[in-house]
Design a protein around this motif. Sequence first.
Motif, short mmCIF file in Angstrom:
data_model
loop_
_atom_site.label_atom_id
_atom_site.label_comp_id
_atom_site.label_asym_id
_atom_site.label_seq_id
_atom_site.Cartn_x
_atom_site.Cartn_y
_atom_site.Cartn_z
N ALA A 21 0.82 -1.22 0.00
CA ALA A 21 0.00 0.00 0.00
C ALA A 21 0.85 1.27 0.00
N LYS A 22 0.65 2.12 -1.03
CA LYS A 22 1.37 3.41 -1.10
C LYS A 22 1.14 4.20 0.20
N ASN A 23 -0.13 4.25 0.66
CA ASN A 23 -0.45 5.12 1.79
C ASN A 23 -0.09 4.54 3.15
N ALA A 24 0.46 3.29 3.11
CA ALA A 24 1.10 2.75 4.32
C ALA A 24 2.62 2.97 4.19
N SER A 121 -8.17 21.91 -1.67
CA SER A 121 -7.12 22.54 -0.86
C SER A 121 -6.75 21.50 0.20
N ARG A 122 -5.51 21.42 0.53
CA ARG A 122 -5.06 20.37 1.45
C ARG A 122 -4.51 21.03 2.73
N PRO A 123 -5.44 21.57 3.57
CA PRO A 123 -4.98 22.30 4.77
C PRO A 123 -4.24 21.36 5.74
N ILE A 124 -3.45 21.96 6.62
CA ILE A 124 -2.76 21.15 7.65
C ILE A 124 -3.02 21.72 9.04
N ASP A 125 -4.14 22.46 9.18
CA ASP A 125 -4.42 23.11 10.47
C ASP A 125 -4.57 22.11 11.61
N ILE A 126 -5.11 20.92 11.30
CA ILE A 126 -5.30 19.93 12.38
C ILE A 126 -3.94 19.33 12.79
N HIS A 127 -3.06 19.14 11.80
CA HIS A 127 -1.70 18.69 12.10
C HIS A 127 -1.05 19.67 13.09
N PRO A 161 -13.67 19.51 9.52
CA PRO A 161 -15.01 19.58 8.90
C PRO A 161 -15.40 18.27 8.21
N TYR A 162 -14.38 17.43 7.88
CA TYR A 162 -14.70 16.21 7.13
C TYR A 162 -14.31 14.97 7.91
N GLY A 163 -14.44 15.08 9.27
CA GLY A 163 -14.06 13.91 10.06
C GLY A 163 -12.64 14.08 10.55
N SER A 164 -11.87 13.01 10.58
CA SER A 164 -10.51 13.11 11.09
C SER A 164 -9.55 13.39 9.93
N THR A 165 -8.28 13.19 10.17
CA THR A 165 -7.26 13.39 9.12
C THR A 165 -6.29 12.22 9.17
N VAL A 166 -6.09 11.57 8.02
CA VAL A 166 -5.24 10.38 7.97
C VAL A 166 -3.78 10.75 8.28
N LEU A 167 -3.20 11.63 7.47
CA LEU A 167 -1.79 11.97 7.71
C LEU A 167 -1.62 12.80 8.97
N GLY A 168 -2.67 13.52 9.35
CA GLY A 168 -2.61 14.26 10.62
C GLY A 168 -2.49 13.30 11.79
N THR A 317 -12.79 7.72 -0.27
CA THR A 317 -12.81 8.77 -1.30
C THR A 317 -11.87 8.40 -2.45
N ASP A 318 -10.83 7.62 -2.16
CA ASP A 318 -9.87 7.24 -3.21
C ASP A 318 -10.44 6.24 -4.20
N MET A 319 -11.69 5.77 -3.94
CA MET A 319 -12.34 4.85 -4.89
C MET A 319 -13.47 5.56 -5.65
N ARG A 339 -17.98 13.22 0.59
CA ARG A 339 -18.00 13.84 1.92
C ARG A 339 -16.59 14.05 2.49
N VAL A 340 -15.55 13.69 1.73
CA VAL A 340 -14.19 13.87 2.26
C VAL A 340 -13.47 14.99 1.51
N PHE A 341 -13.45 14.89 0.17
CA PHE A 341 -12.89 15.98 -0.65
C PHE A 341 -14.00 16.45 -1.59
N LEU A 383 -4.09 11.31 -9.36
CA LEU A 383 -3.82 9.87 -9.35
C LEU A 383 -5.07 9.03 -9.60
N ARG A 384 -6.11 9.23 -8.84
CA ARG A 384 -7.28 8.34 -8.93
C ARG A 384 -8.15 8.71 -10.13
N ALA A 385 -8.10 9.95 -10.56
CA ALA A 385 -8.82 10.35 -11.78
C ALA A 385 -8.19 9.63 -12.97
C1 EPZ Z 1 -4.74 10.70 2.91
O1 EPZ Z 1 -4.56 12.06 2.60
C2 EPZ Z 1 -4.41 9.92 1.64
N1 EPZ Z 1 -3.03 10.16 1.25
C3 EPZ Z 1 -5.34 10.34 0.51
O2 EPZ Z 1 -5.03 9.49 -0.61
C4 EPZ Z 1 -6.79 10.08 0.94
O3 EPZ Z 1 -7.65 10.54 -0.07
C5 EPZ Z 1 -7.07 10.84 2.25
O4 EPZ Z 1 -6.11 10.45 3.27
C6 EPZ Z 1 -8.48 10.55 2.78
O5 EPZ Z 1 -8.62 9.18 3.01
C7 EPZ Z 1 -2.04 9.51 1.91
O6 EPZ Z 1 -2.28 8.77 2.83
C8 EPZ Z 1 -0.63 9.74 1.41
P1 EPZ Z 1 -6.92 13.86 5.22
P2 EPZ Z 1 -4.59 13.17 3.79
O7 EPZ Z 1 -6.01 14.72 6.03
O8 EPZ Z 1 -4.14 12.58 5.05
C9 EPZ Z 1 -9.38 17.89 5.67
C10 EPZ Z 1 -4.44 8.99 -2.82
O9 EPZ Z 1 -5.08 9.12 -3.88
N2 EPZ Z 1 -8.25 18.33 6.52
O10 EPZ Z 1 -7.47 12.64 5.84
O11 EPZ Z 1 -3.93 14.39 3.27
C11 EPZ Z 1 -8.96 17.72 4.22
O12 EPZ Z 1 -9.04 18.95 3.52
C12 EPZ Z 1 -4.49 10.12 -1.79
O13 EPZ Z 1 -3.74 8.01 -2.51
C13 EPZ Z 1 -8.37 19.55 7.20
O14 EPZ Z 1 -9.38 20.23 7.10
O15 EPZ Z 1 -6.17 13.45 3.87
C14 EPZ Z 1 -9.96 16.70 3.71
O16 EPZ Z 1 -11.15 17.34 3.35
C15 EPZ Z 1 -5.30 11.30 -2.27
N3 EPZ Z 1 -7.31 19.95 7.97
C16 EPZ Z 1 -10.20 15.81 4.93
O17 EPZ Z 1 -9.77 16.58 6.07
C17 EPZ Z 1 -6.17 19.20 8.13
O18 EPZ Z 1 -5.27 19.62 8.89
C18 EPZ Z 1 -9.46 14.49 4.91
O19 EPZ Z 1 -8.10 14.79 4.66
C19 EPZ Z 1 -6.09 17.97 7.43
C20 EPZ Z 1 -7.14 17.55 6.64
#
Ligand code: EPZ
Length: 431
Positions: A21-24, A121-127, A161-168, A317-319, A339-341, A383-385
């Motif tokens: 898995a890329k995202n692992a 937009s890919r905010p990092i405010d939660i990080h 606003p969209y639940g939690s954050t994976v990379l956060g 959302t990636d599907m 509901r995610v992006f 990527l997924r498009a």
């Molecule tokens: C991960 O991205 C994945 N990337 C994405 O896969 C995946 O679409 C996404 O999680 C959701 O499952 C990797 O793991 C490398 P998020 P991530 O933070 O962590 C909002 C792919 O195609 N948000 O979970 O960046 C954000 O805007 C990629 O492989 C904030 O508001 O996604 C989004 O609406 C694309 N503030 C939602 O949360 C923050 O600080 C989910 O984003 C962080 C996120």
Amino acid sequence: MEKMVIEGGYPLNGKVKVNGAKNAALPIMAACLLINGTTKLRGIPELTDVKTLCKILNELGVDTKKCEDGSLDITVKDERNITAPYDLVRTMRASICVLGPLLGKRGMAKVSIPGGCSIGSRPIDIHIKGIESLGAEVVMEDGYVIATGKMKGSEIYLGGPYGSTVLGTCNIIMAAVLAEGRTIIENAACEPEVQDLAHFLNKAGANIAGIGESNLIVDGVDRLNGIEYEIIPDRIEAGTIMIAGAITGGNIVLENDASCYLASVIDKLREAGVGIKITDADKNTPGHVQSSECFVKRDGNIKPVNITTLPYPGMPTDMQAQFSALLSIANGTSIITERVFPHRFMHVAELNRMGANIMNEDAIAIIKGVPKLSGTTVMASDLRASASLIIAGLAAKGITEIRRLYHIDRGYERLEDRLKNLGAKIWREKE
Ligand code: EPZ
């Protein structure tokens, strides 16, 4: 520049092995910044994103060595540099996942703020909120996040606003594993890739409890030691290949598949009339890769279904883009709600150029199924498009040409070779 060329109309049949898995891979590679000694990672896919992260780790004094057997050895050699530079970070948003481990191990991190991308937009405010709760001083300067401080355990709620954050969630876990005391992460993301990171860190000596639940408890330890670890299979790659099999009406077997992480995808595919049989009924235990097979057999027309993307274990959302392609030839109208992006619909205009009938308004796409798509030249946007355009091309009448192929190489290893092995007429050409 290269383009992908597809002659549609050939059913996919046969066996295909799902990659790691890329995202692992990305957060686990970043987590090696926390580790003393050498870590050997198995199952790391050959992707542009993996190569980019290796370059960033090299900048950070980390040695990354591809071994003969395909494994990746990662060793921290020099901890002086703490800057992840713009020219590398701008090519991959996920580079932000070095923020947590740099801070957790070196007490300092300077990471270029990742820009937006075509899915939104890919905010990092939660990080930032999370690392500040752990005691970091954070300054945003000249396009960089500059964080300093010794991590101290605390209680953190990761809600957006969209639940939690994976990379956060990954960043906060990695900042907390060497912190002083206990950290409680509430509303943590539960994606399998986050679970795999936590399993990896525990094997290296961390103390993380509640893996797979939305409340994680991380008790700081003094050090983490190098280990050998195999990452989980890529559930999004598996789901993408399942849909490619379904739209072409073939019968494919996925080995080392990730079906135990794909309940929402398998459920929707069955609702759409796709036959799916999991041969190895044993549920994989996340973090321990076993081989199980997933048969995808399609017997009749694709039925329309409604989909809403959600955090795990909901529909990924990636599907979404891949399902949009499949449902564009369903015999009825489907509705997709993102509901995610909410803006992740760049593929819609390109699918419509192939004869699909999709109306997108805000976070909703209404897909009126058409009997057949027609091949034409289309543009990949992310990527997924790109994957959805390949899927559409496999089923379309005539020839489809997909430009901006670099998007697909970021997240799928030699996808065309593997589809070719299943009977697809697909190849690369110079543009
Ligand atoms: C991960 O991205 C994945 N990337 C994405 O896969 C995946 O679409 C996404 O999680 C959701 O499952 C990797 O793991 C490398 P998020 P991530 O933070 O962590 C909002 C792919 O195609 N948000 O979970 O960046 C954000 O805007 C990629 O492989 C904030 O508001 O996604 C989004 O609406 C694309 N503030 C939602 O949360 C923050 O600080 C989910 O984003 C962080 C996120």
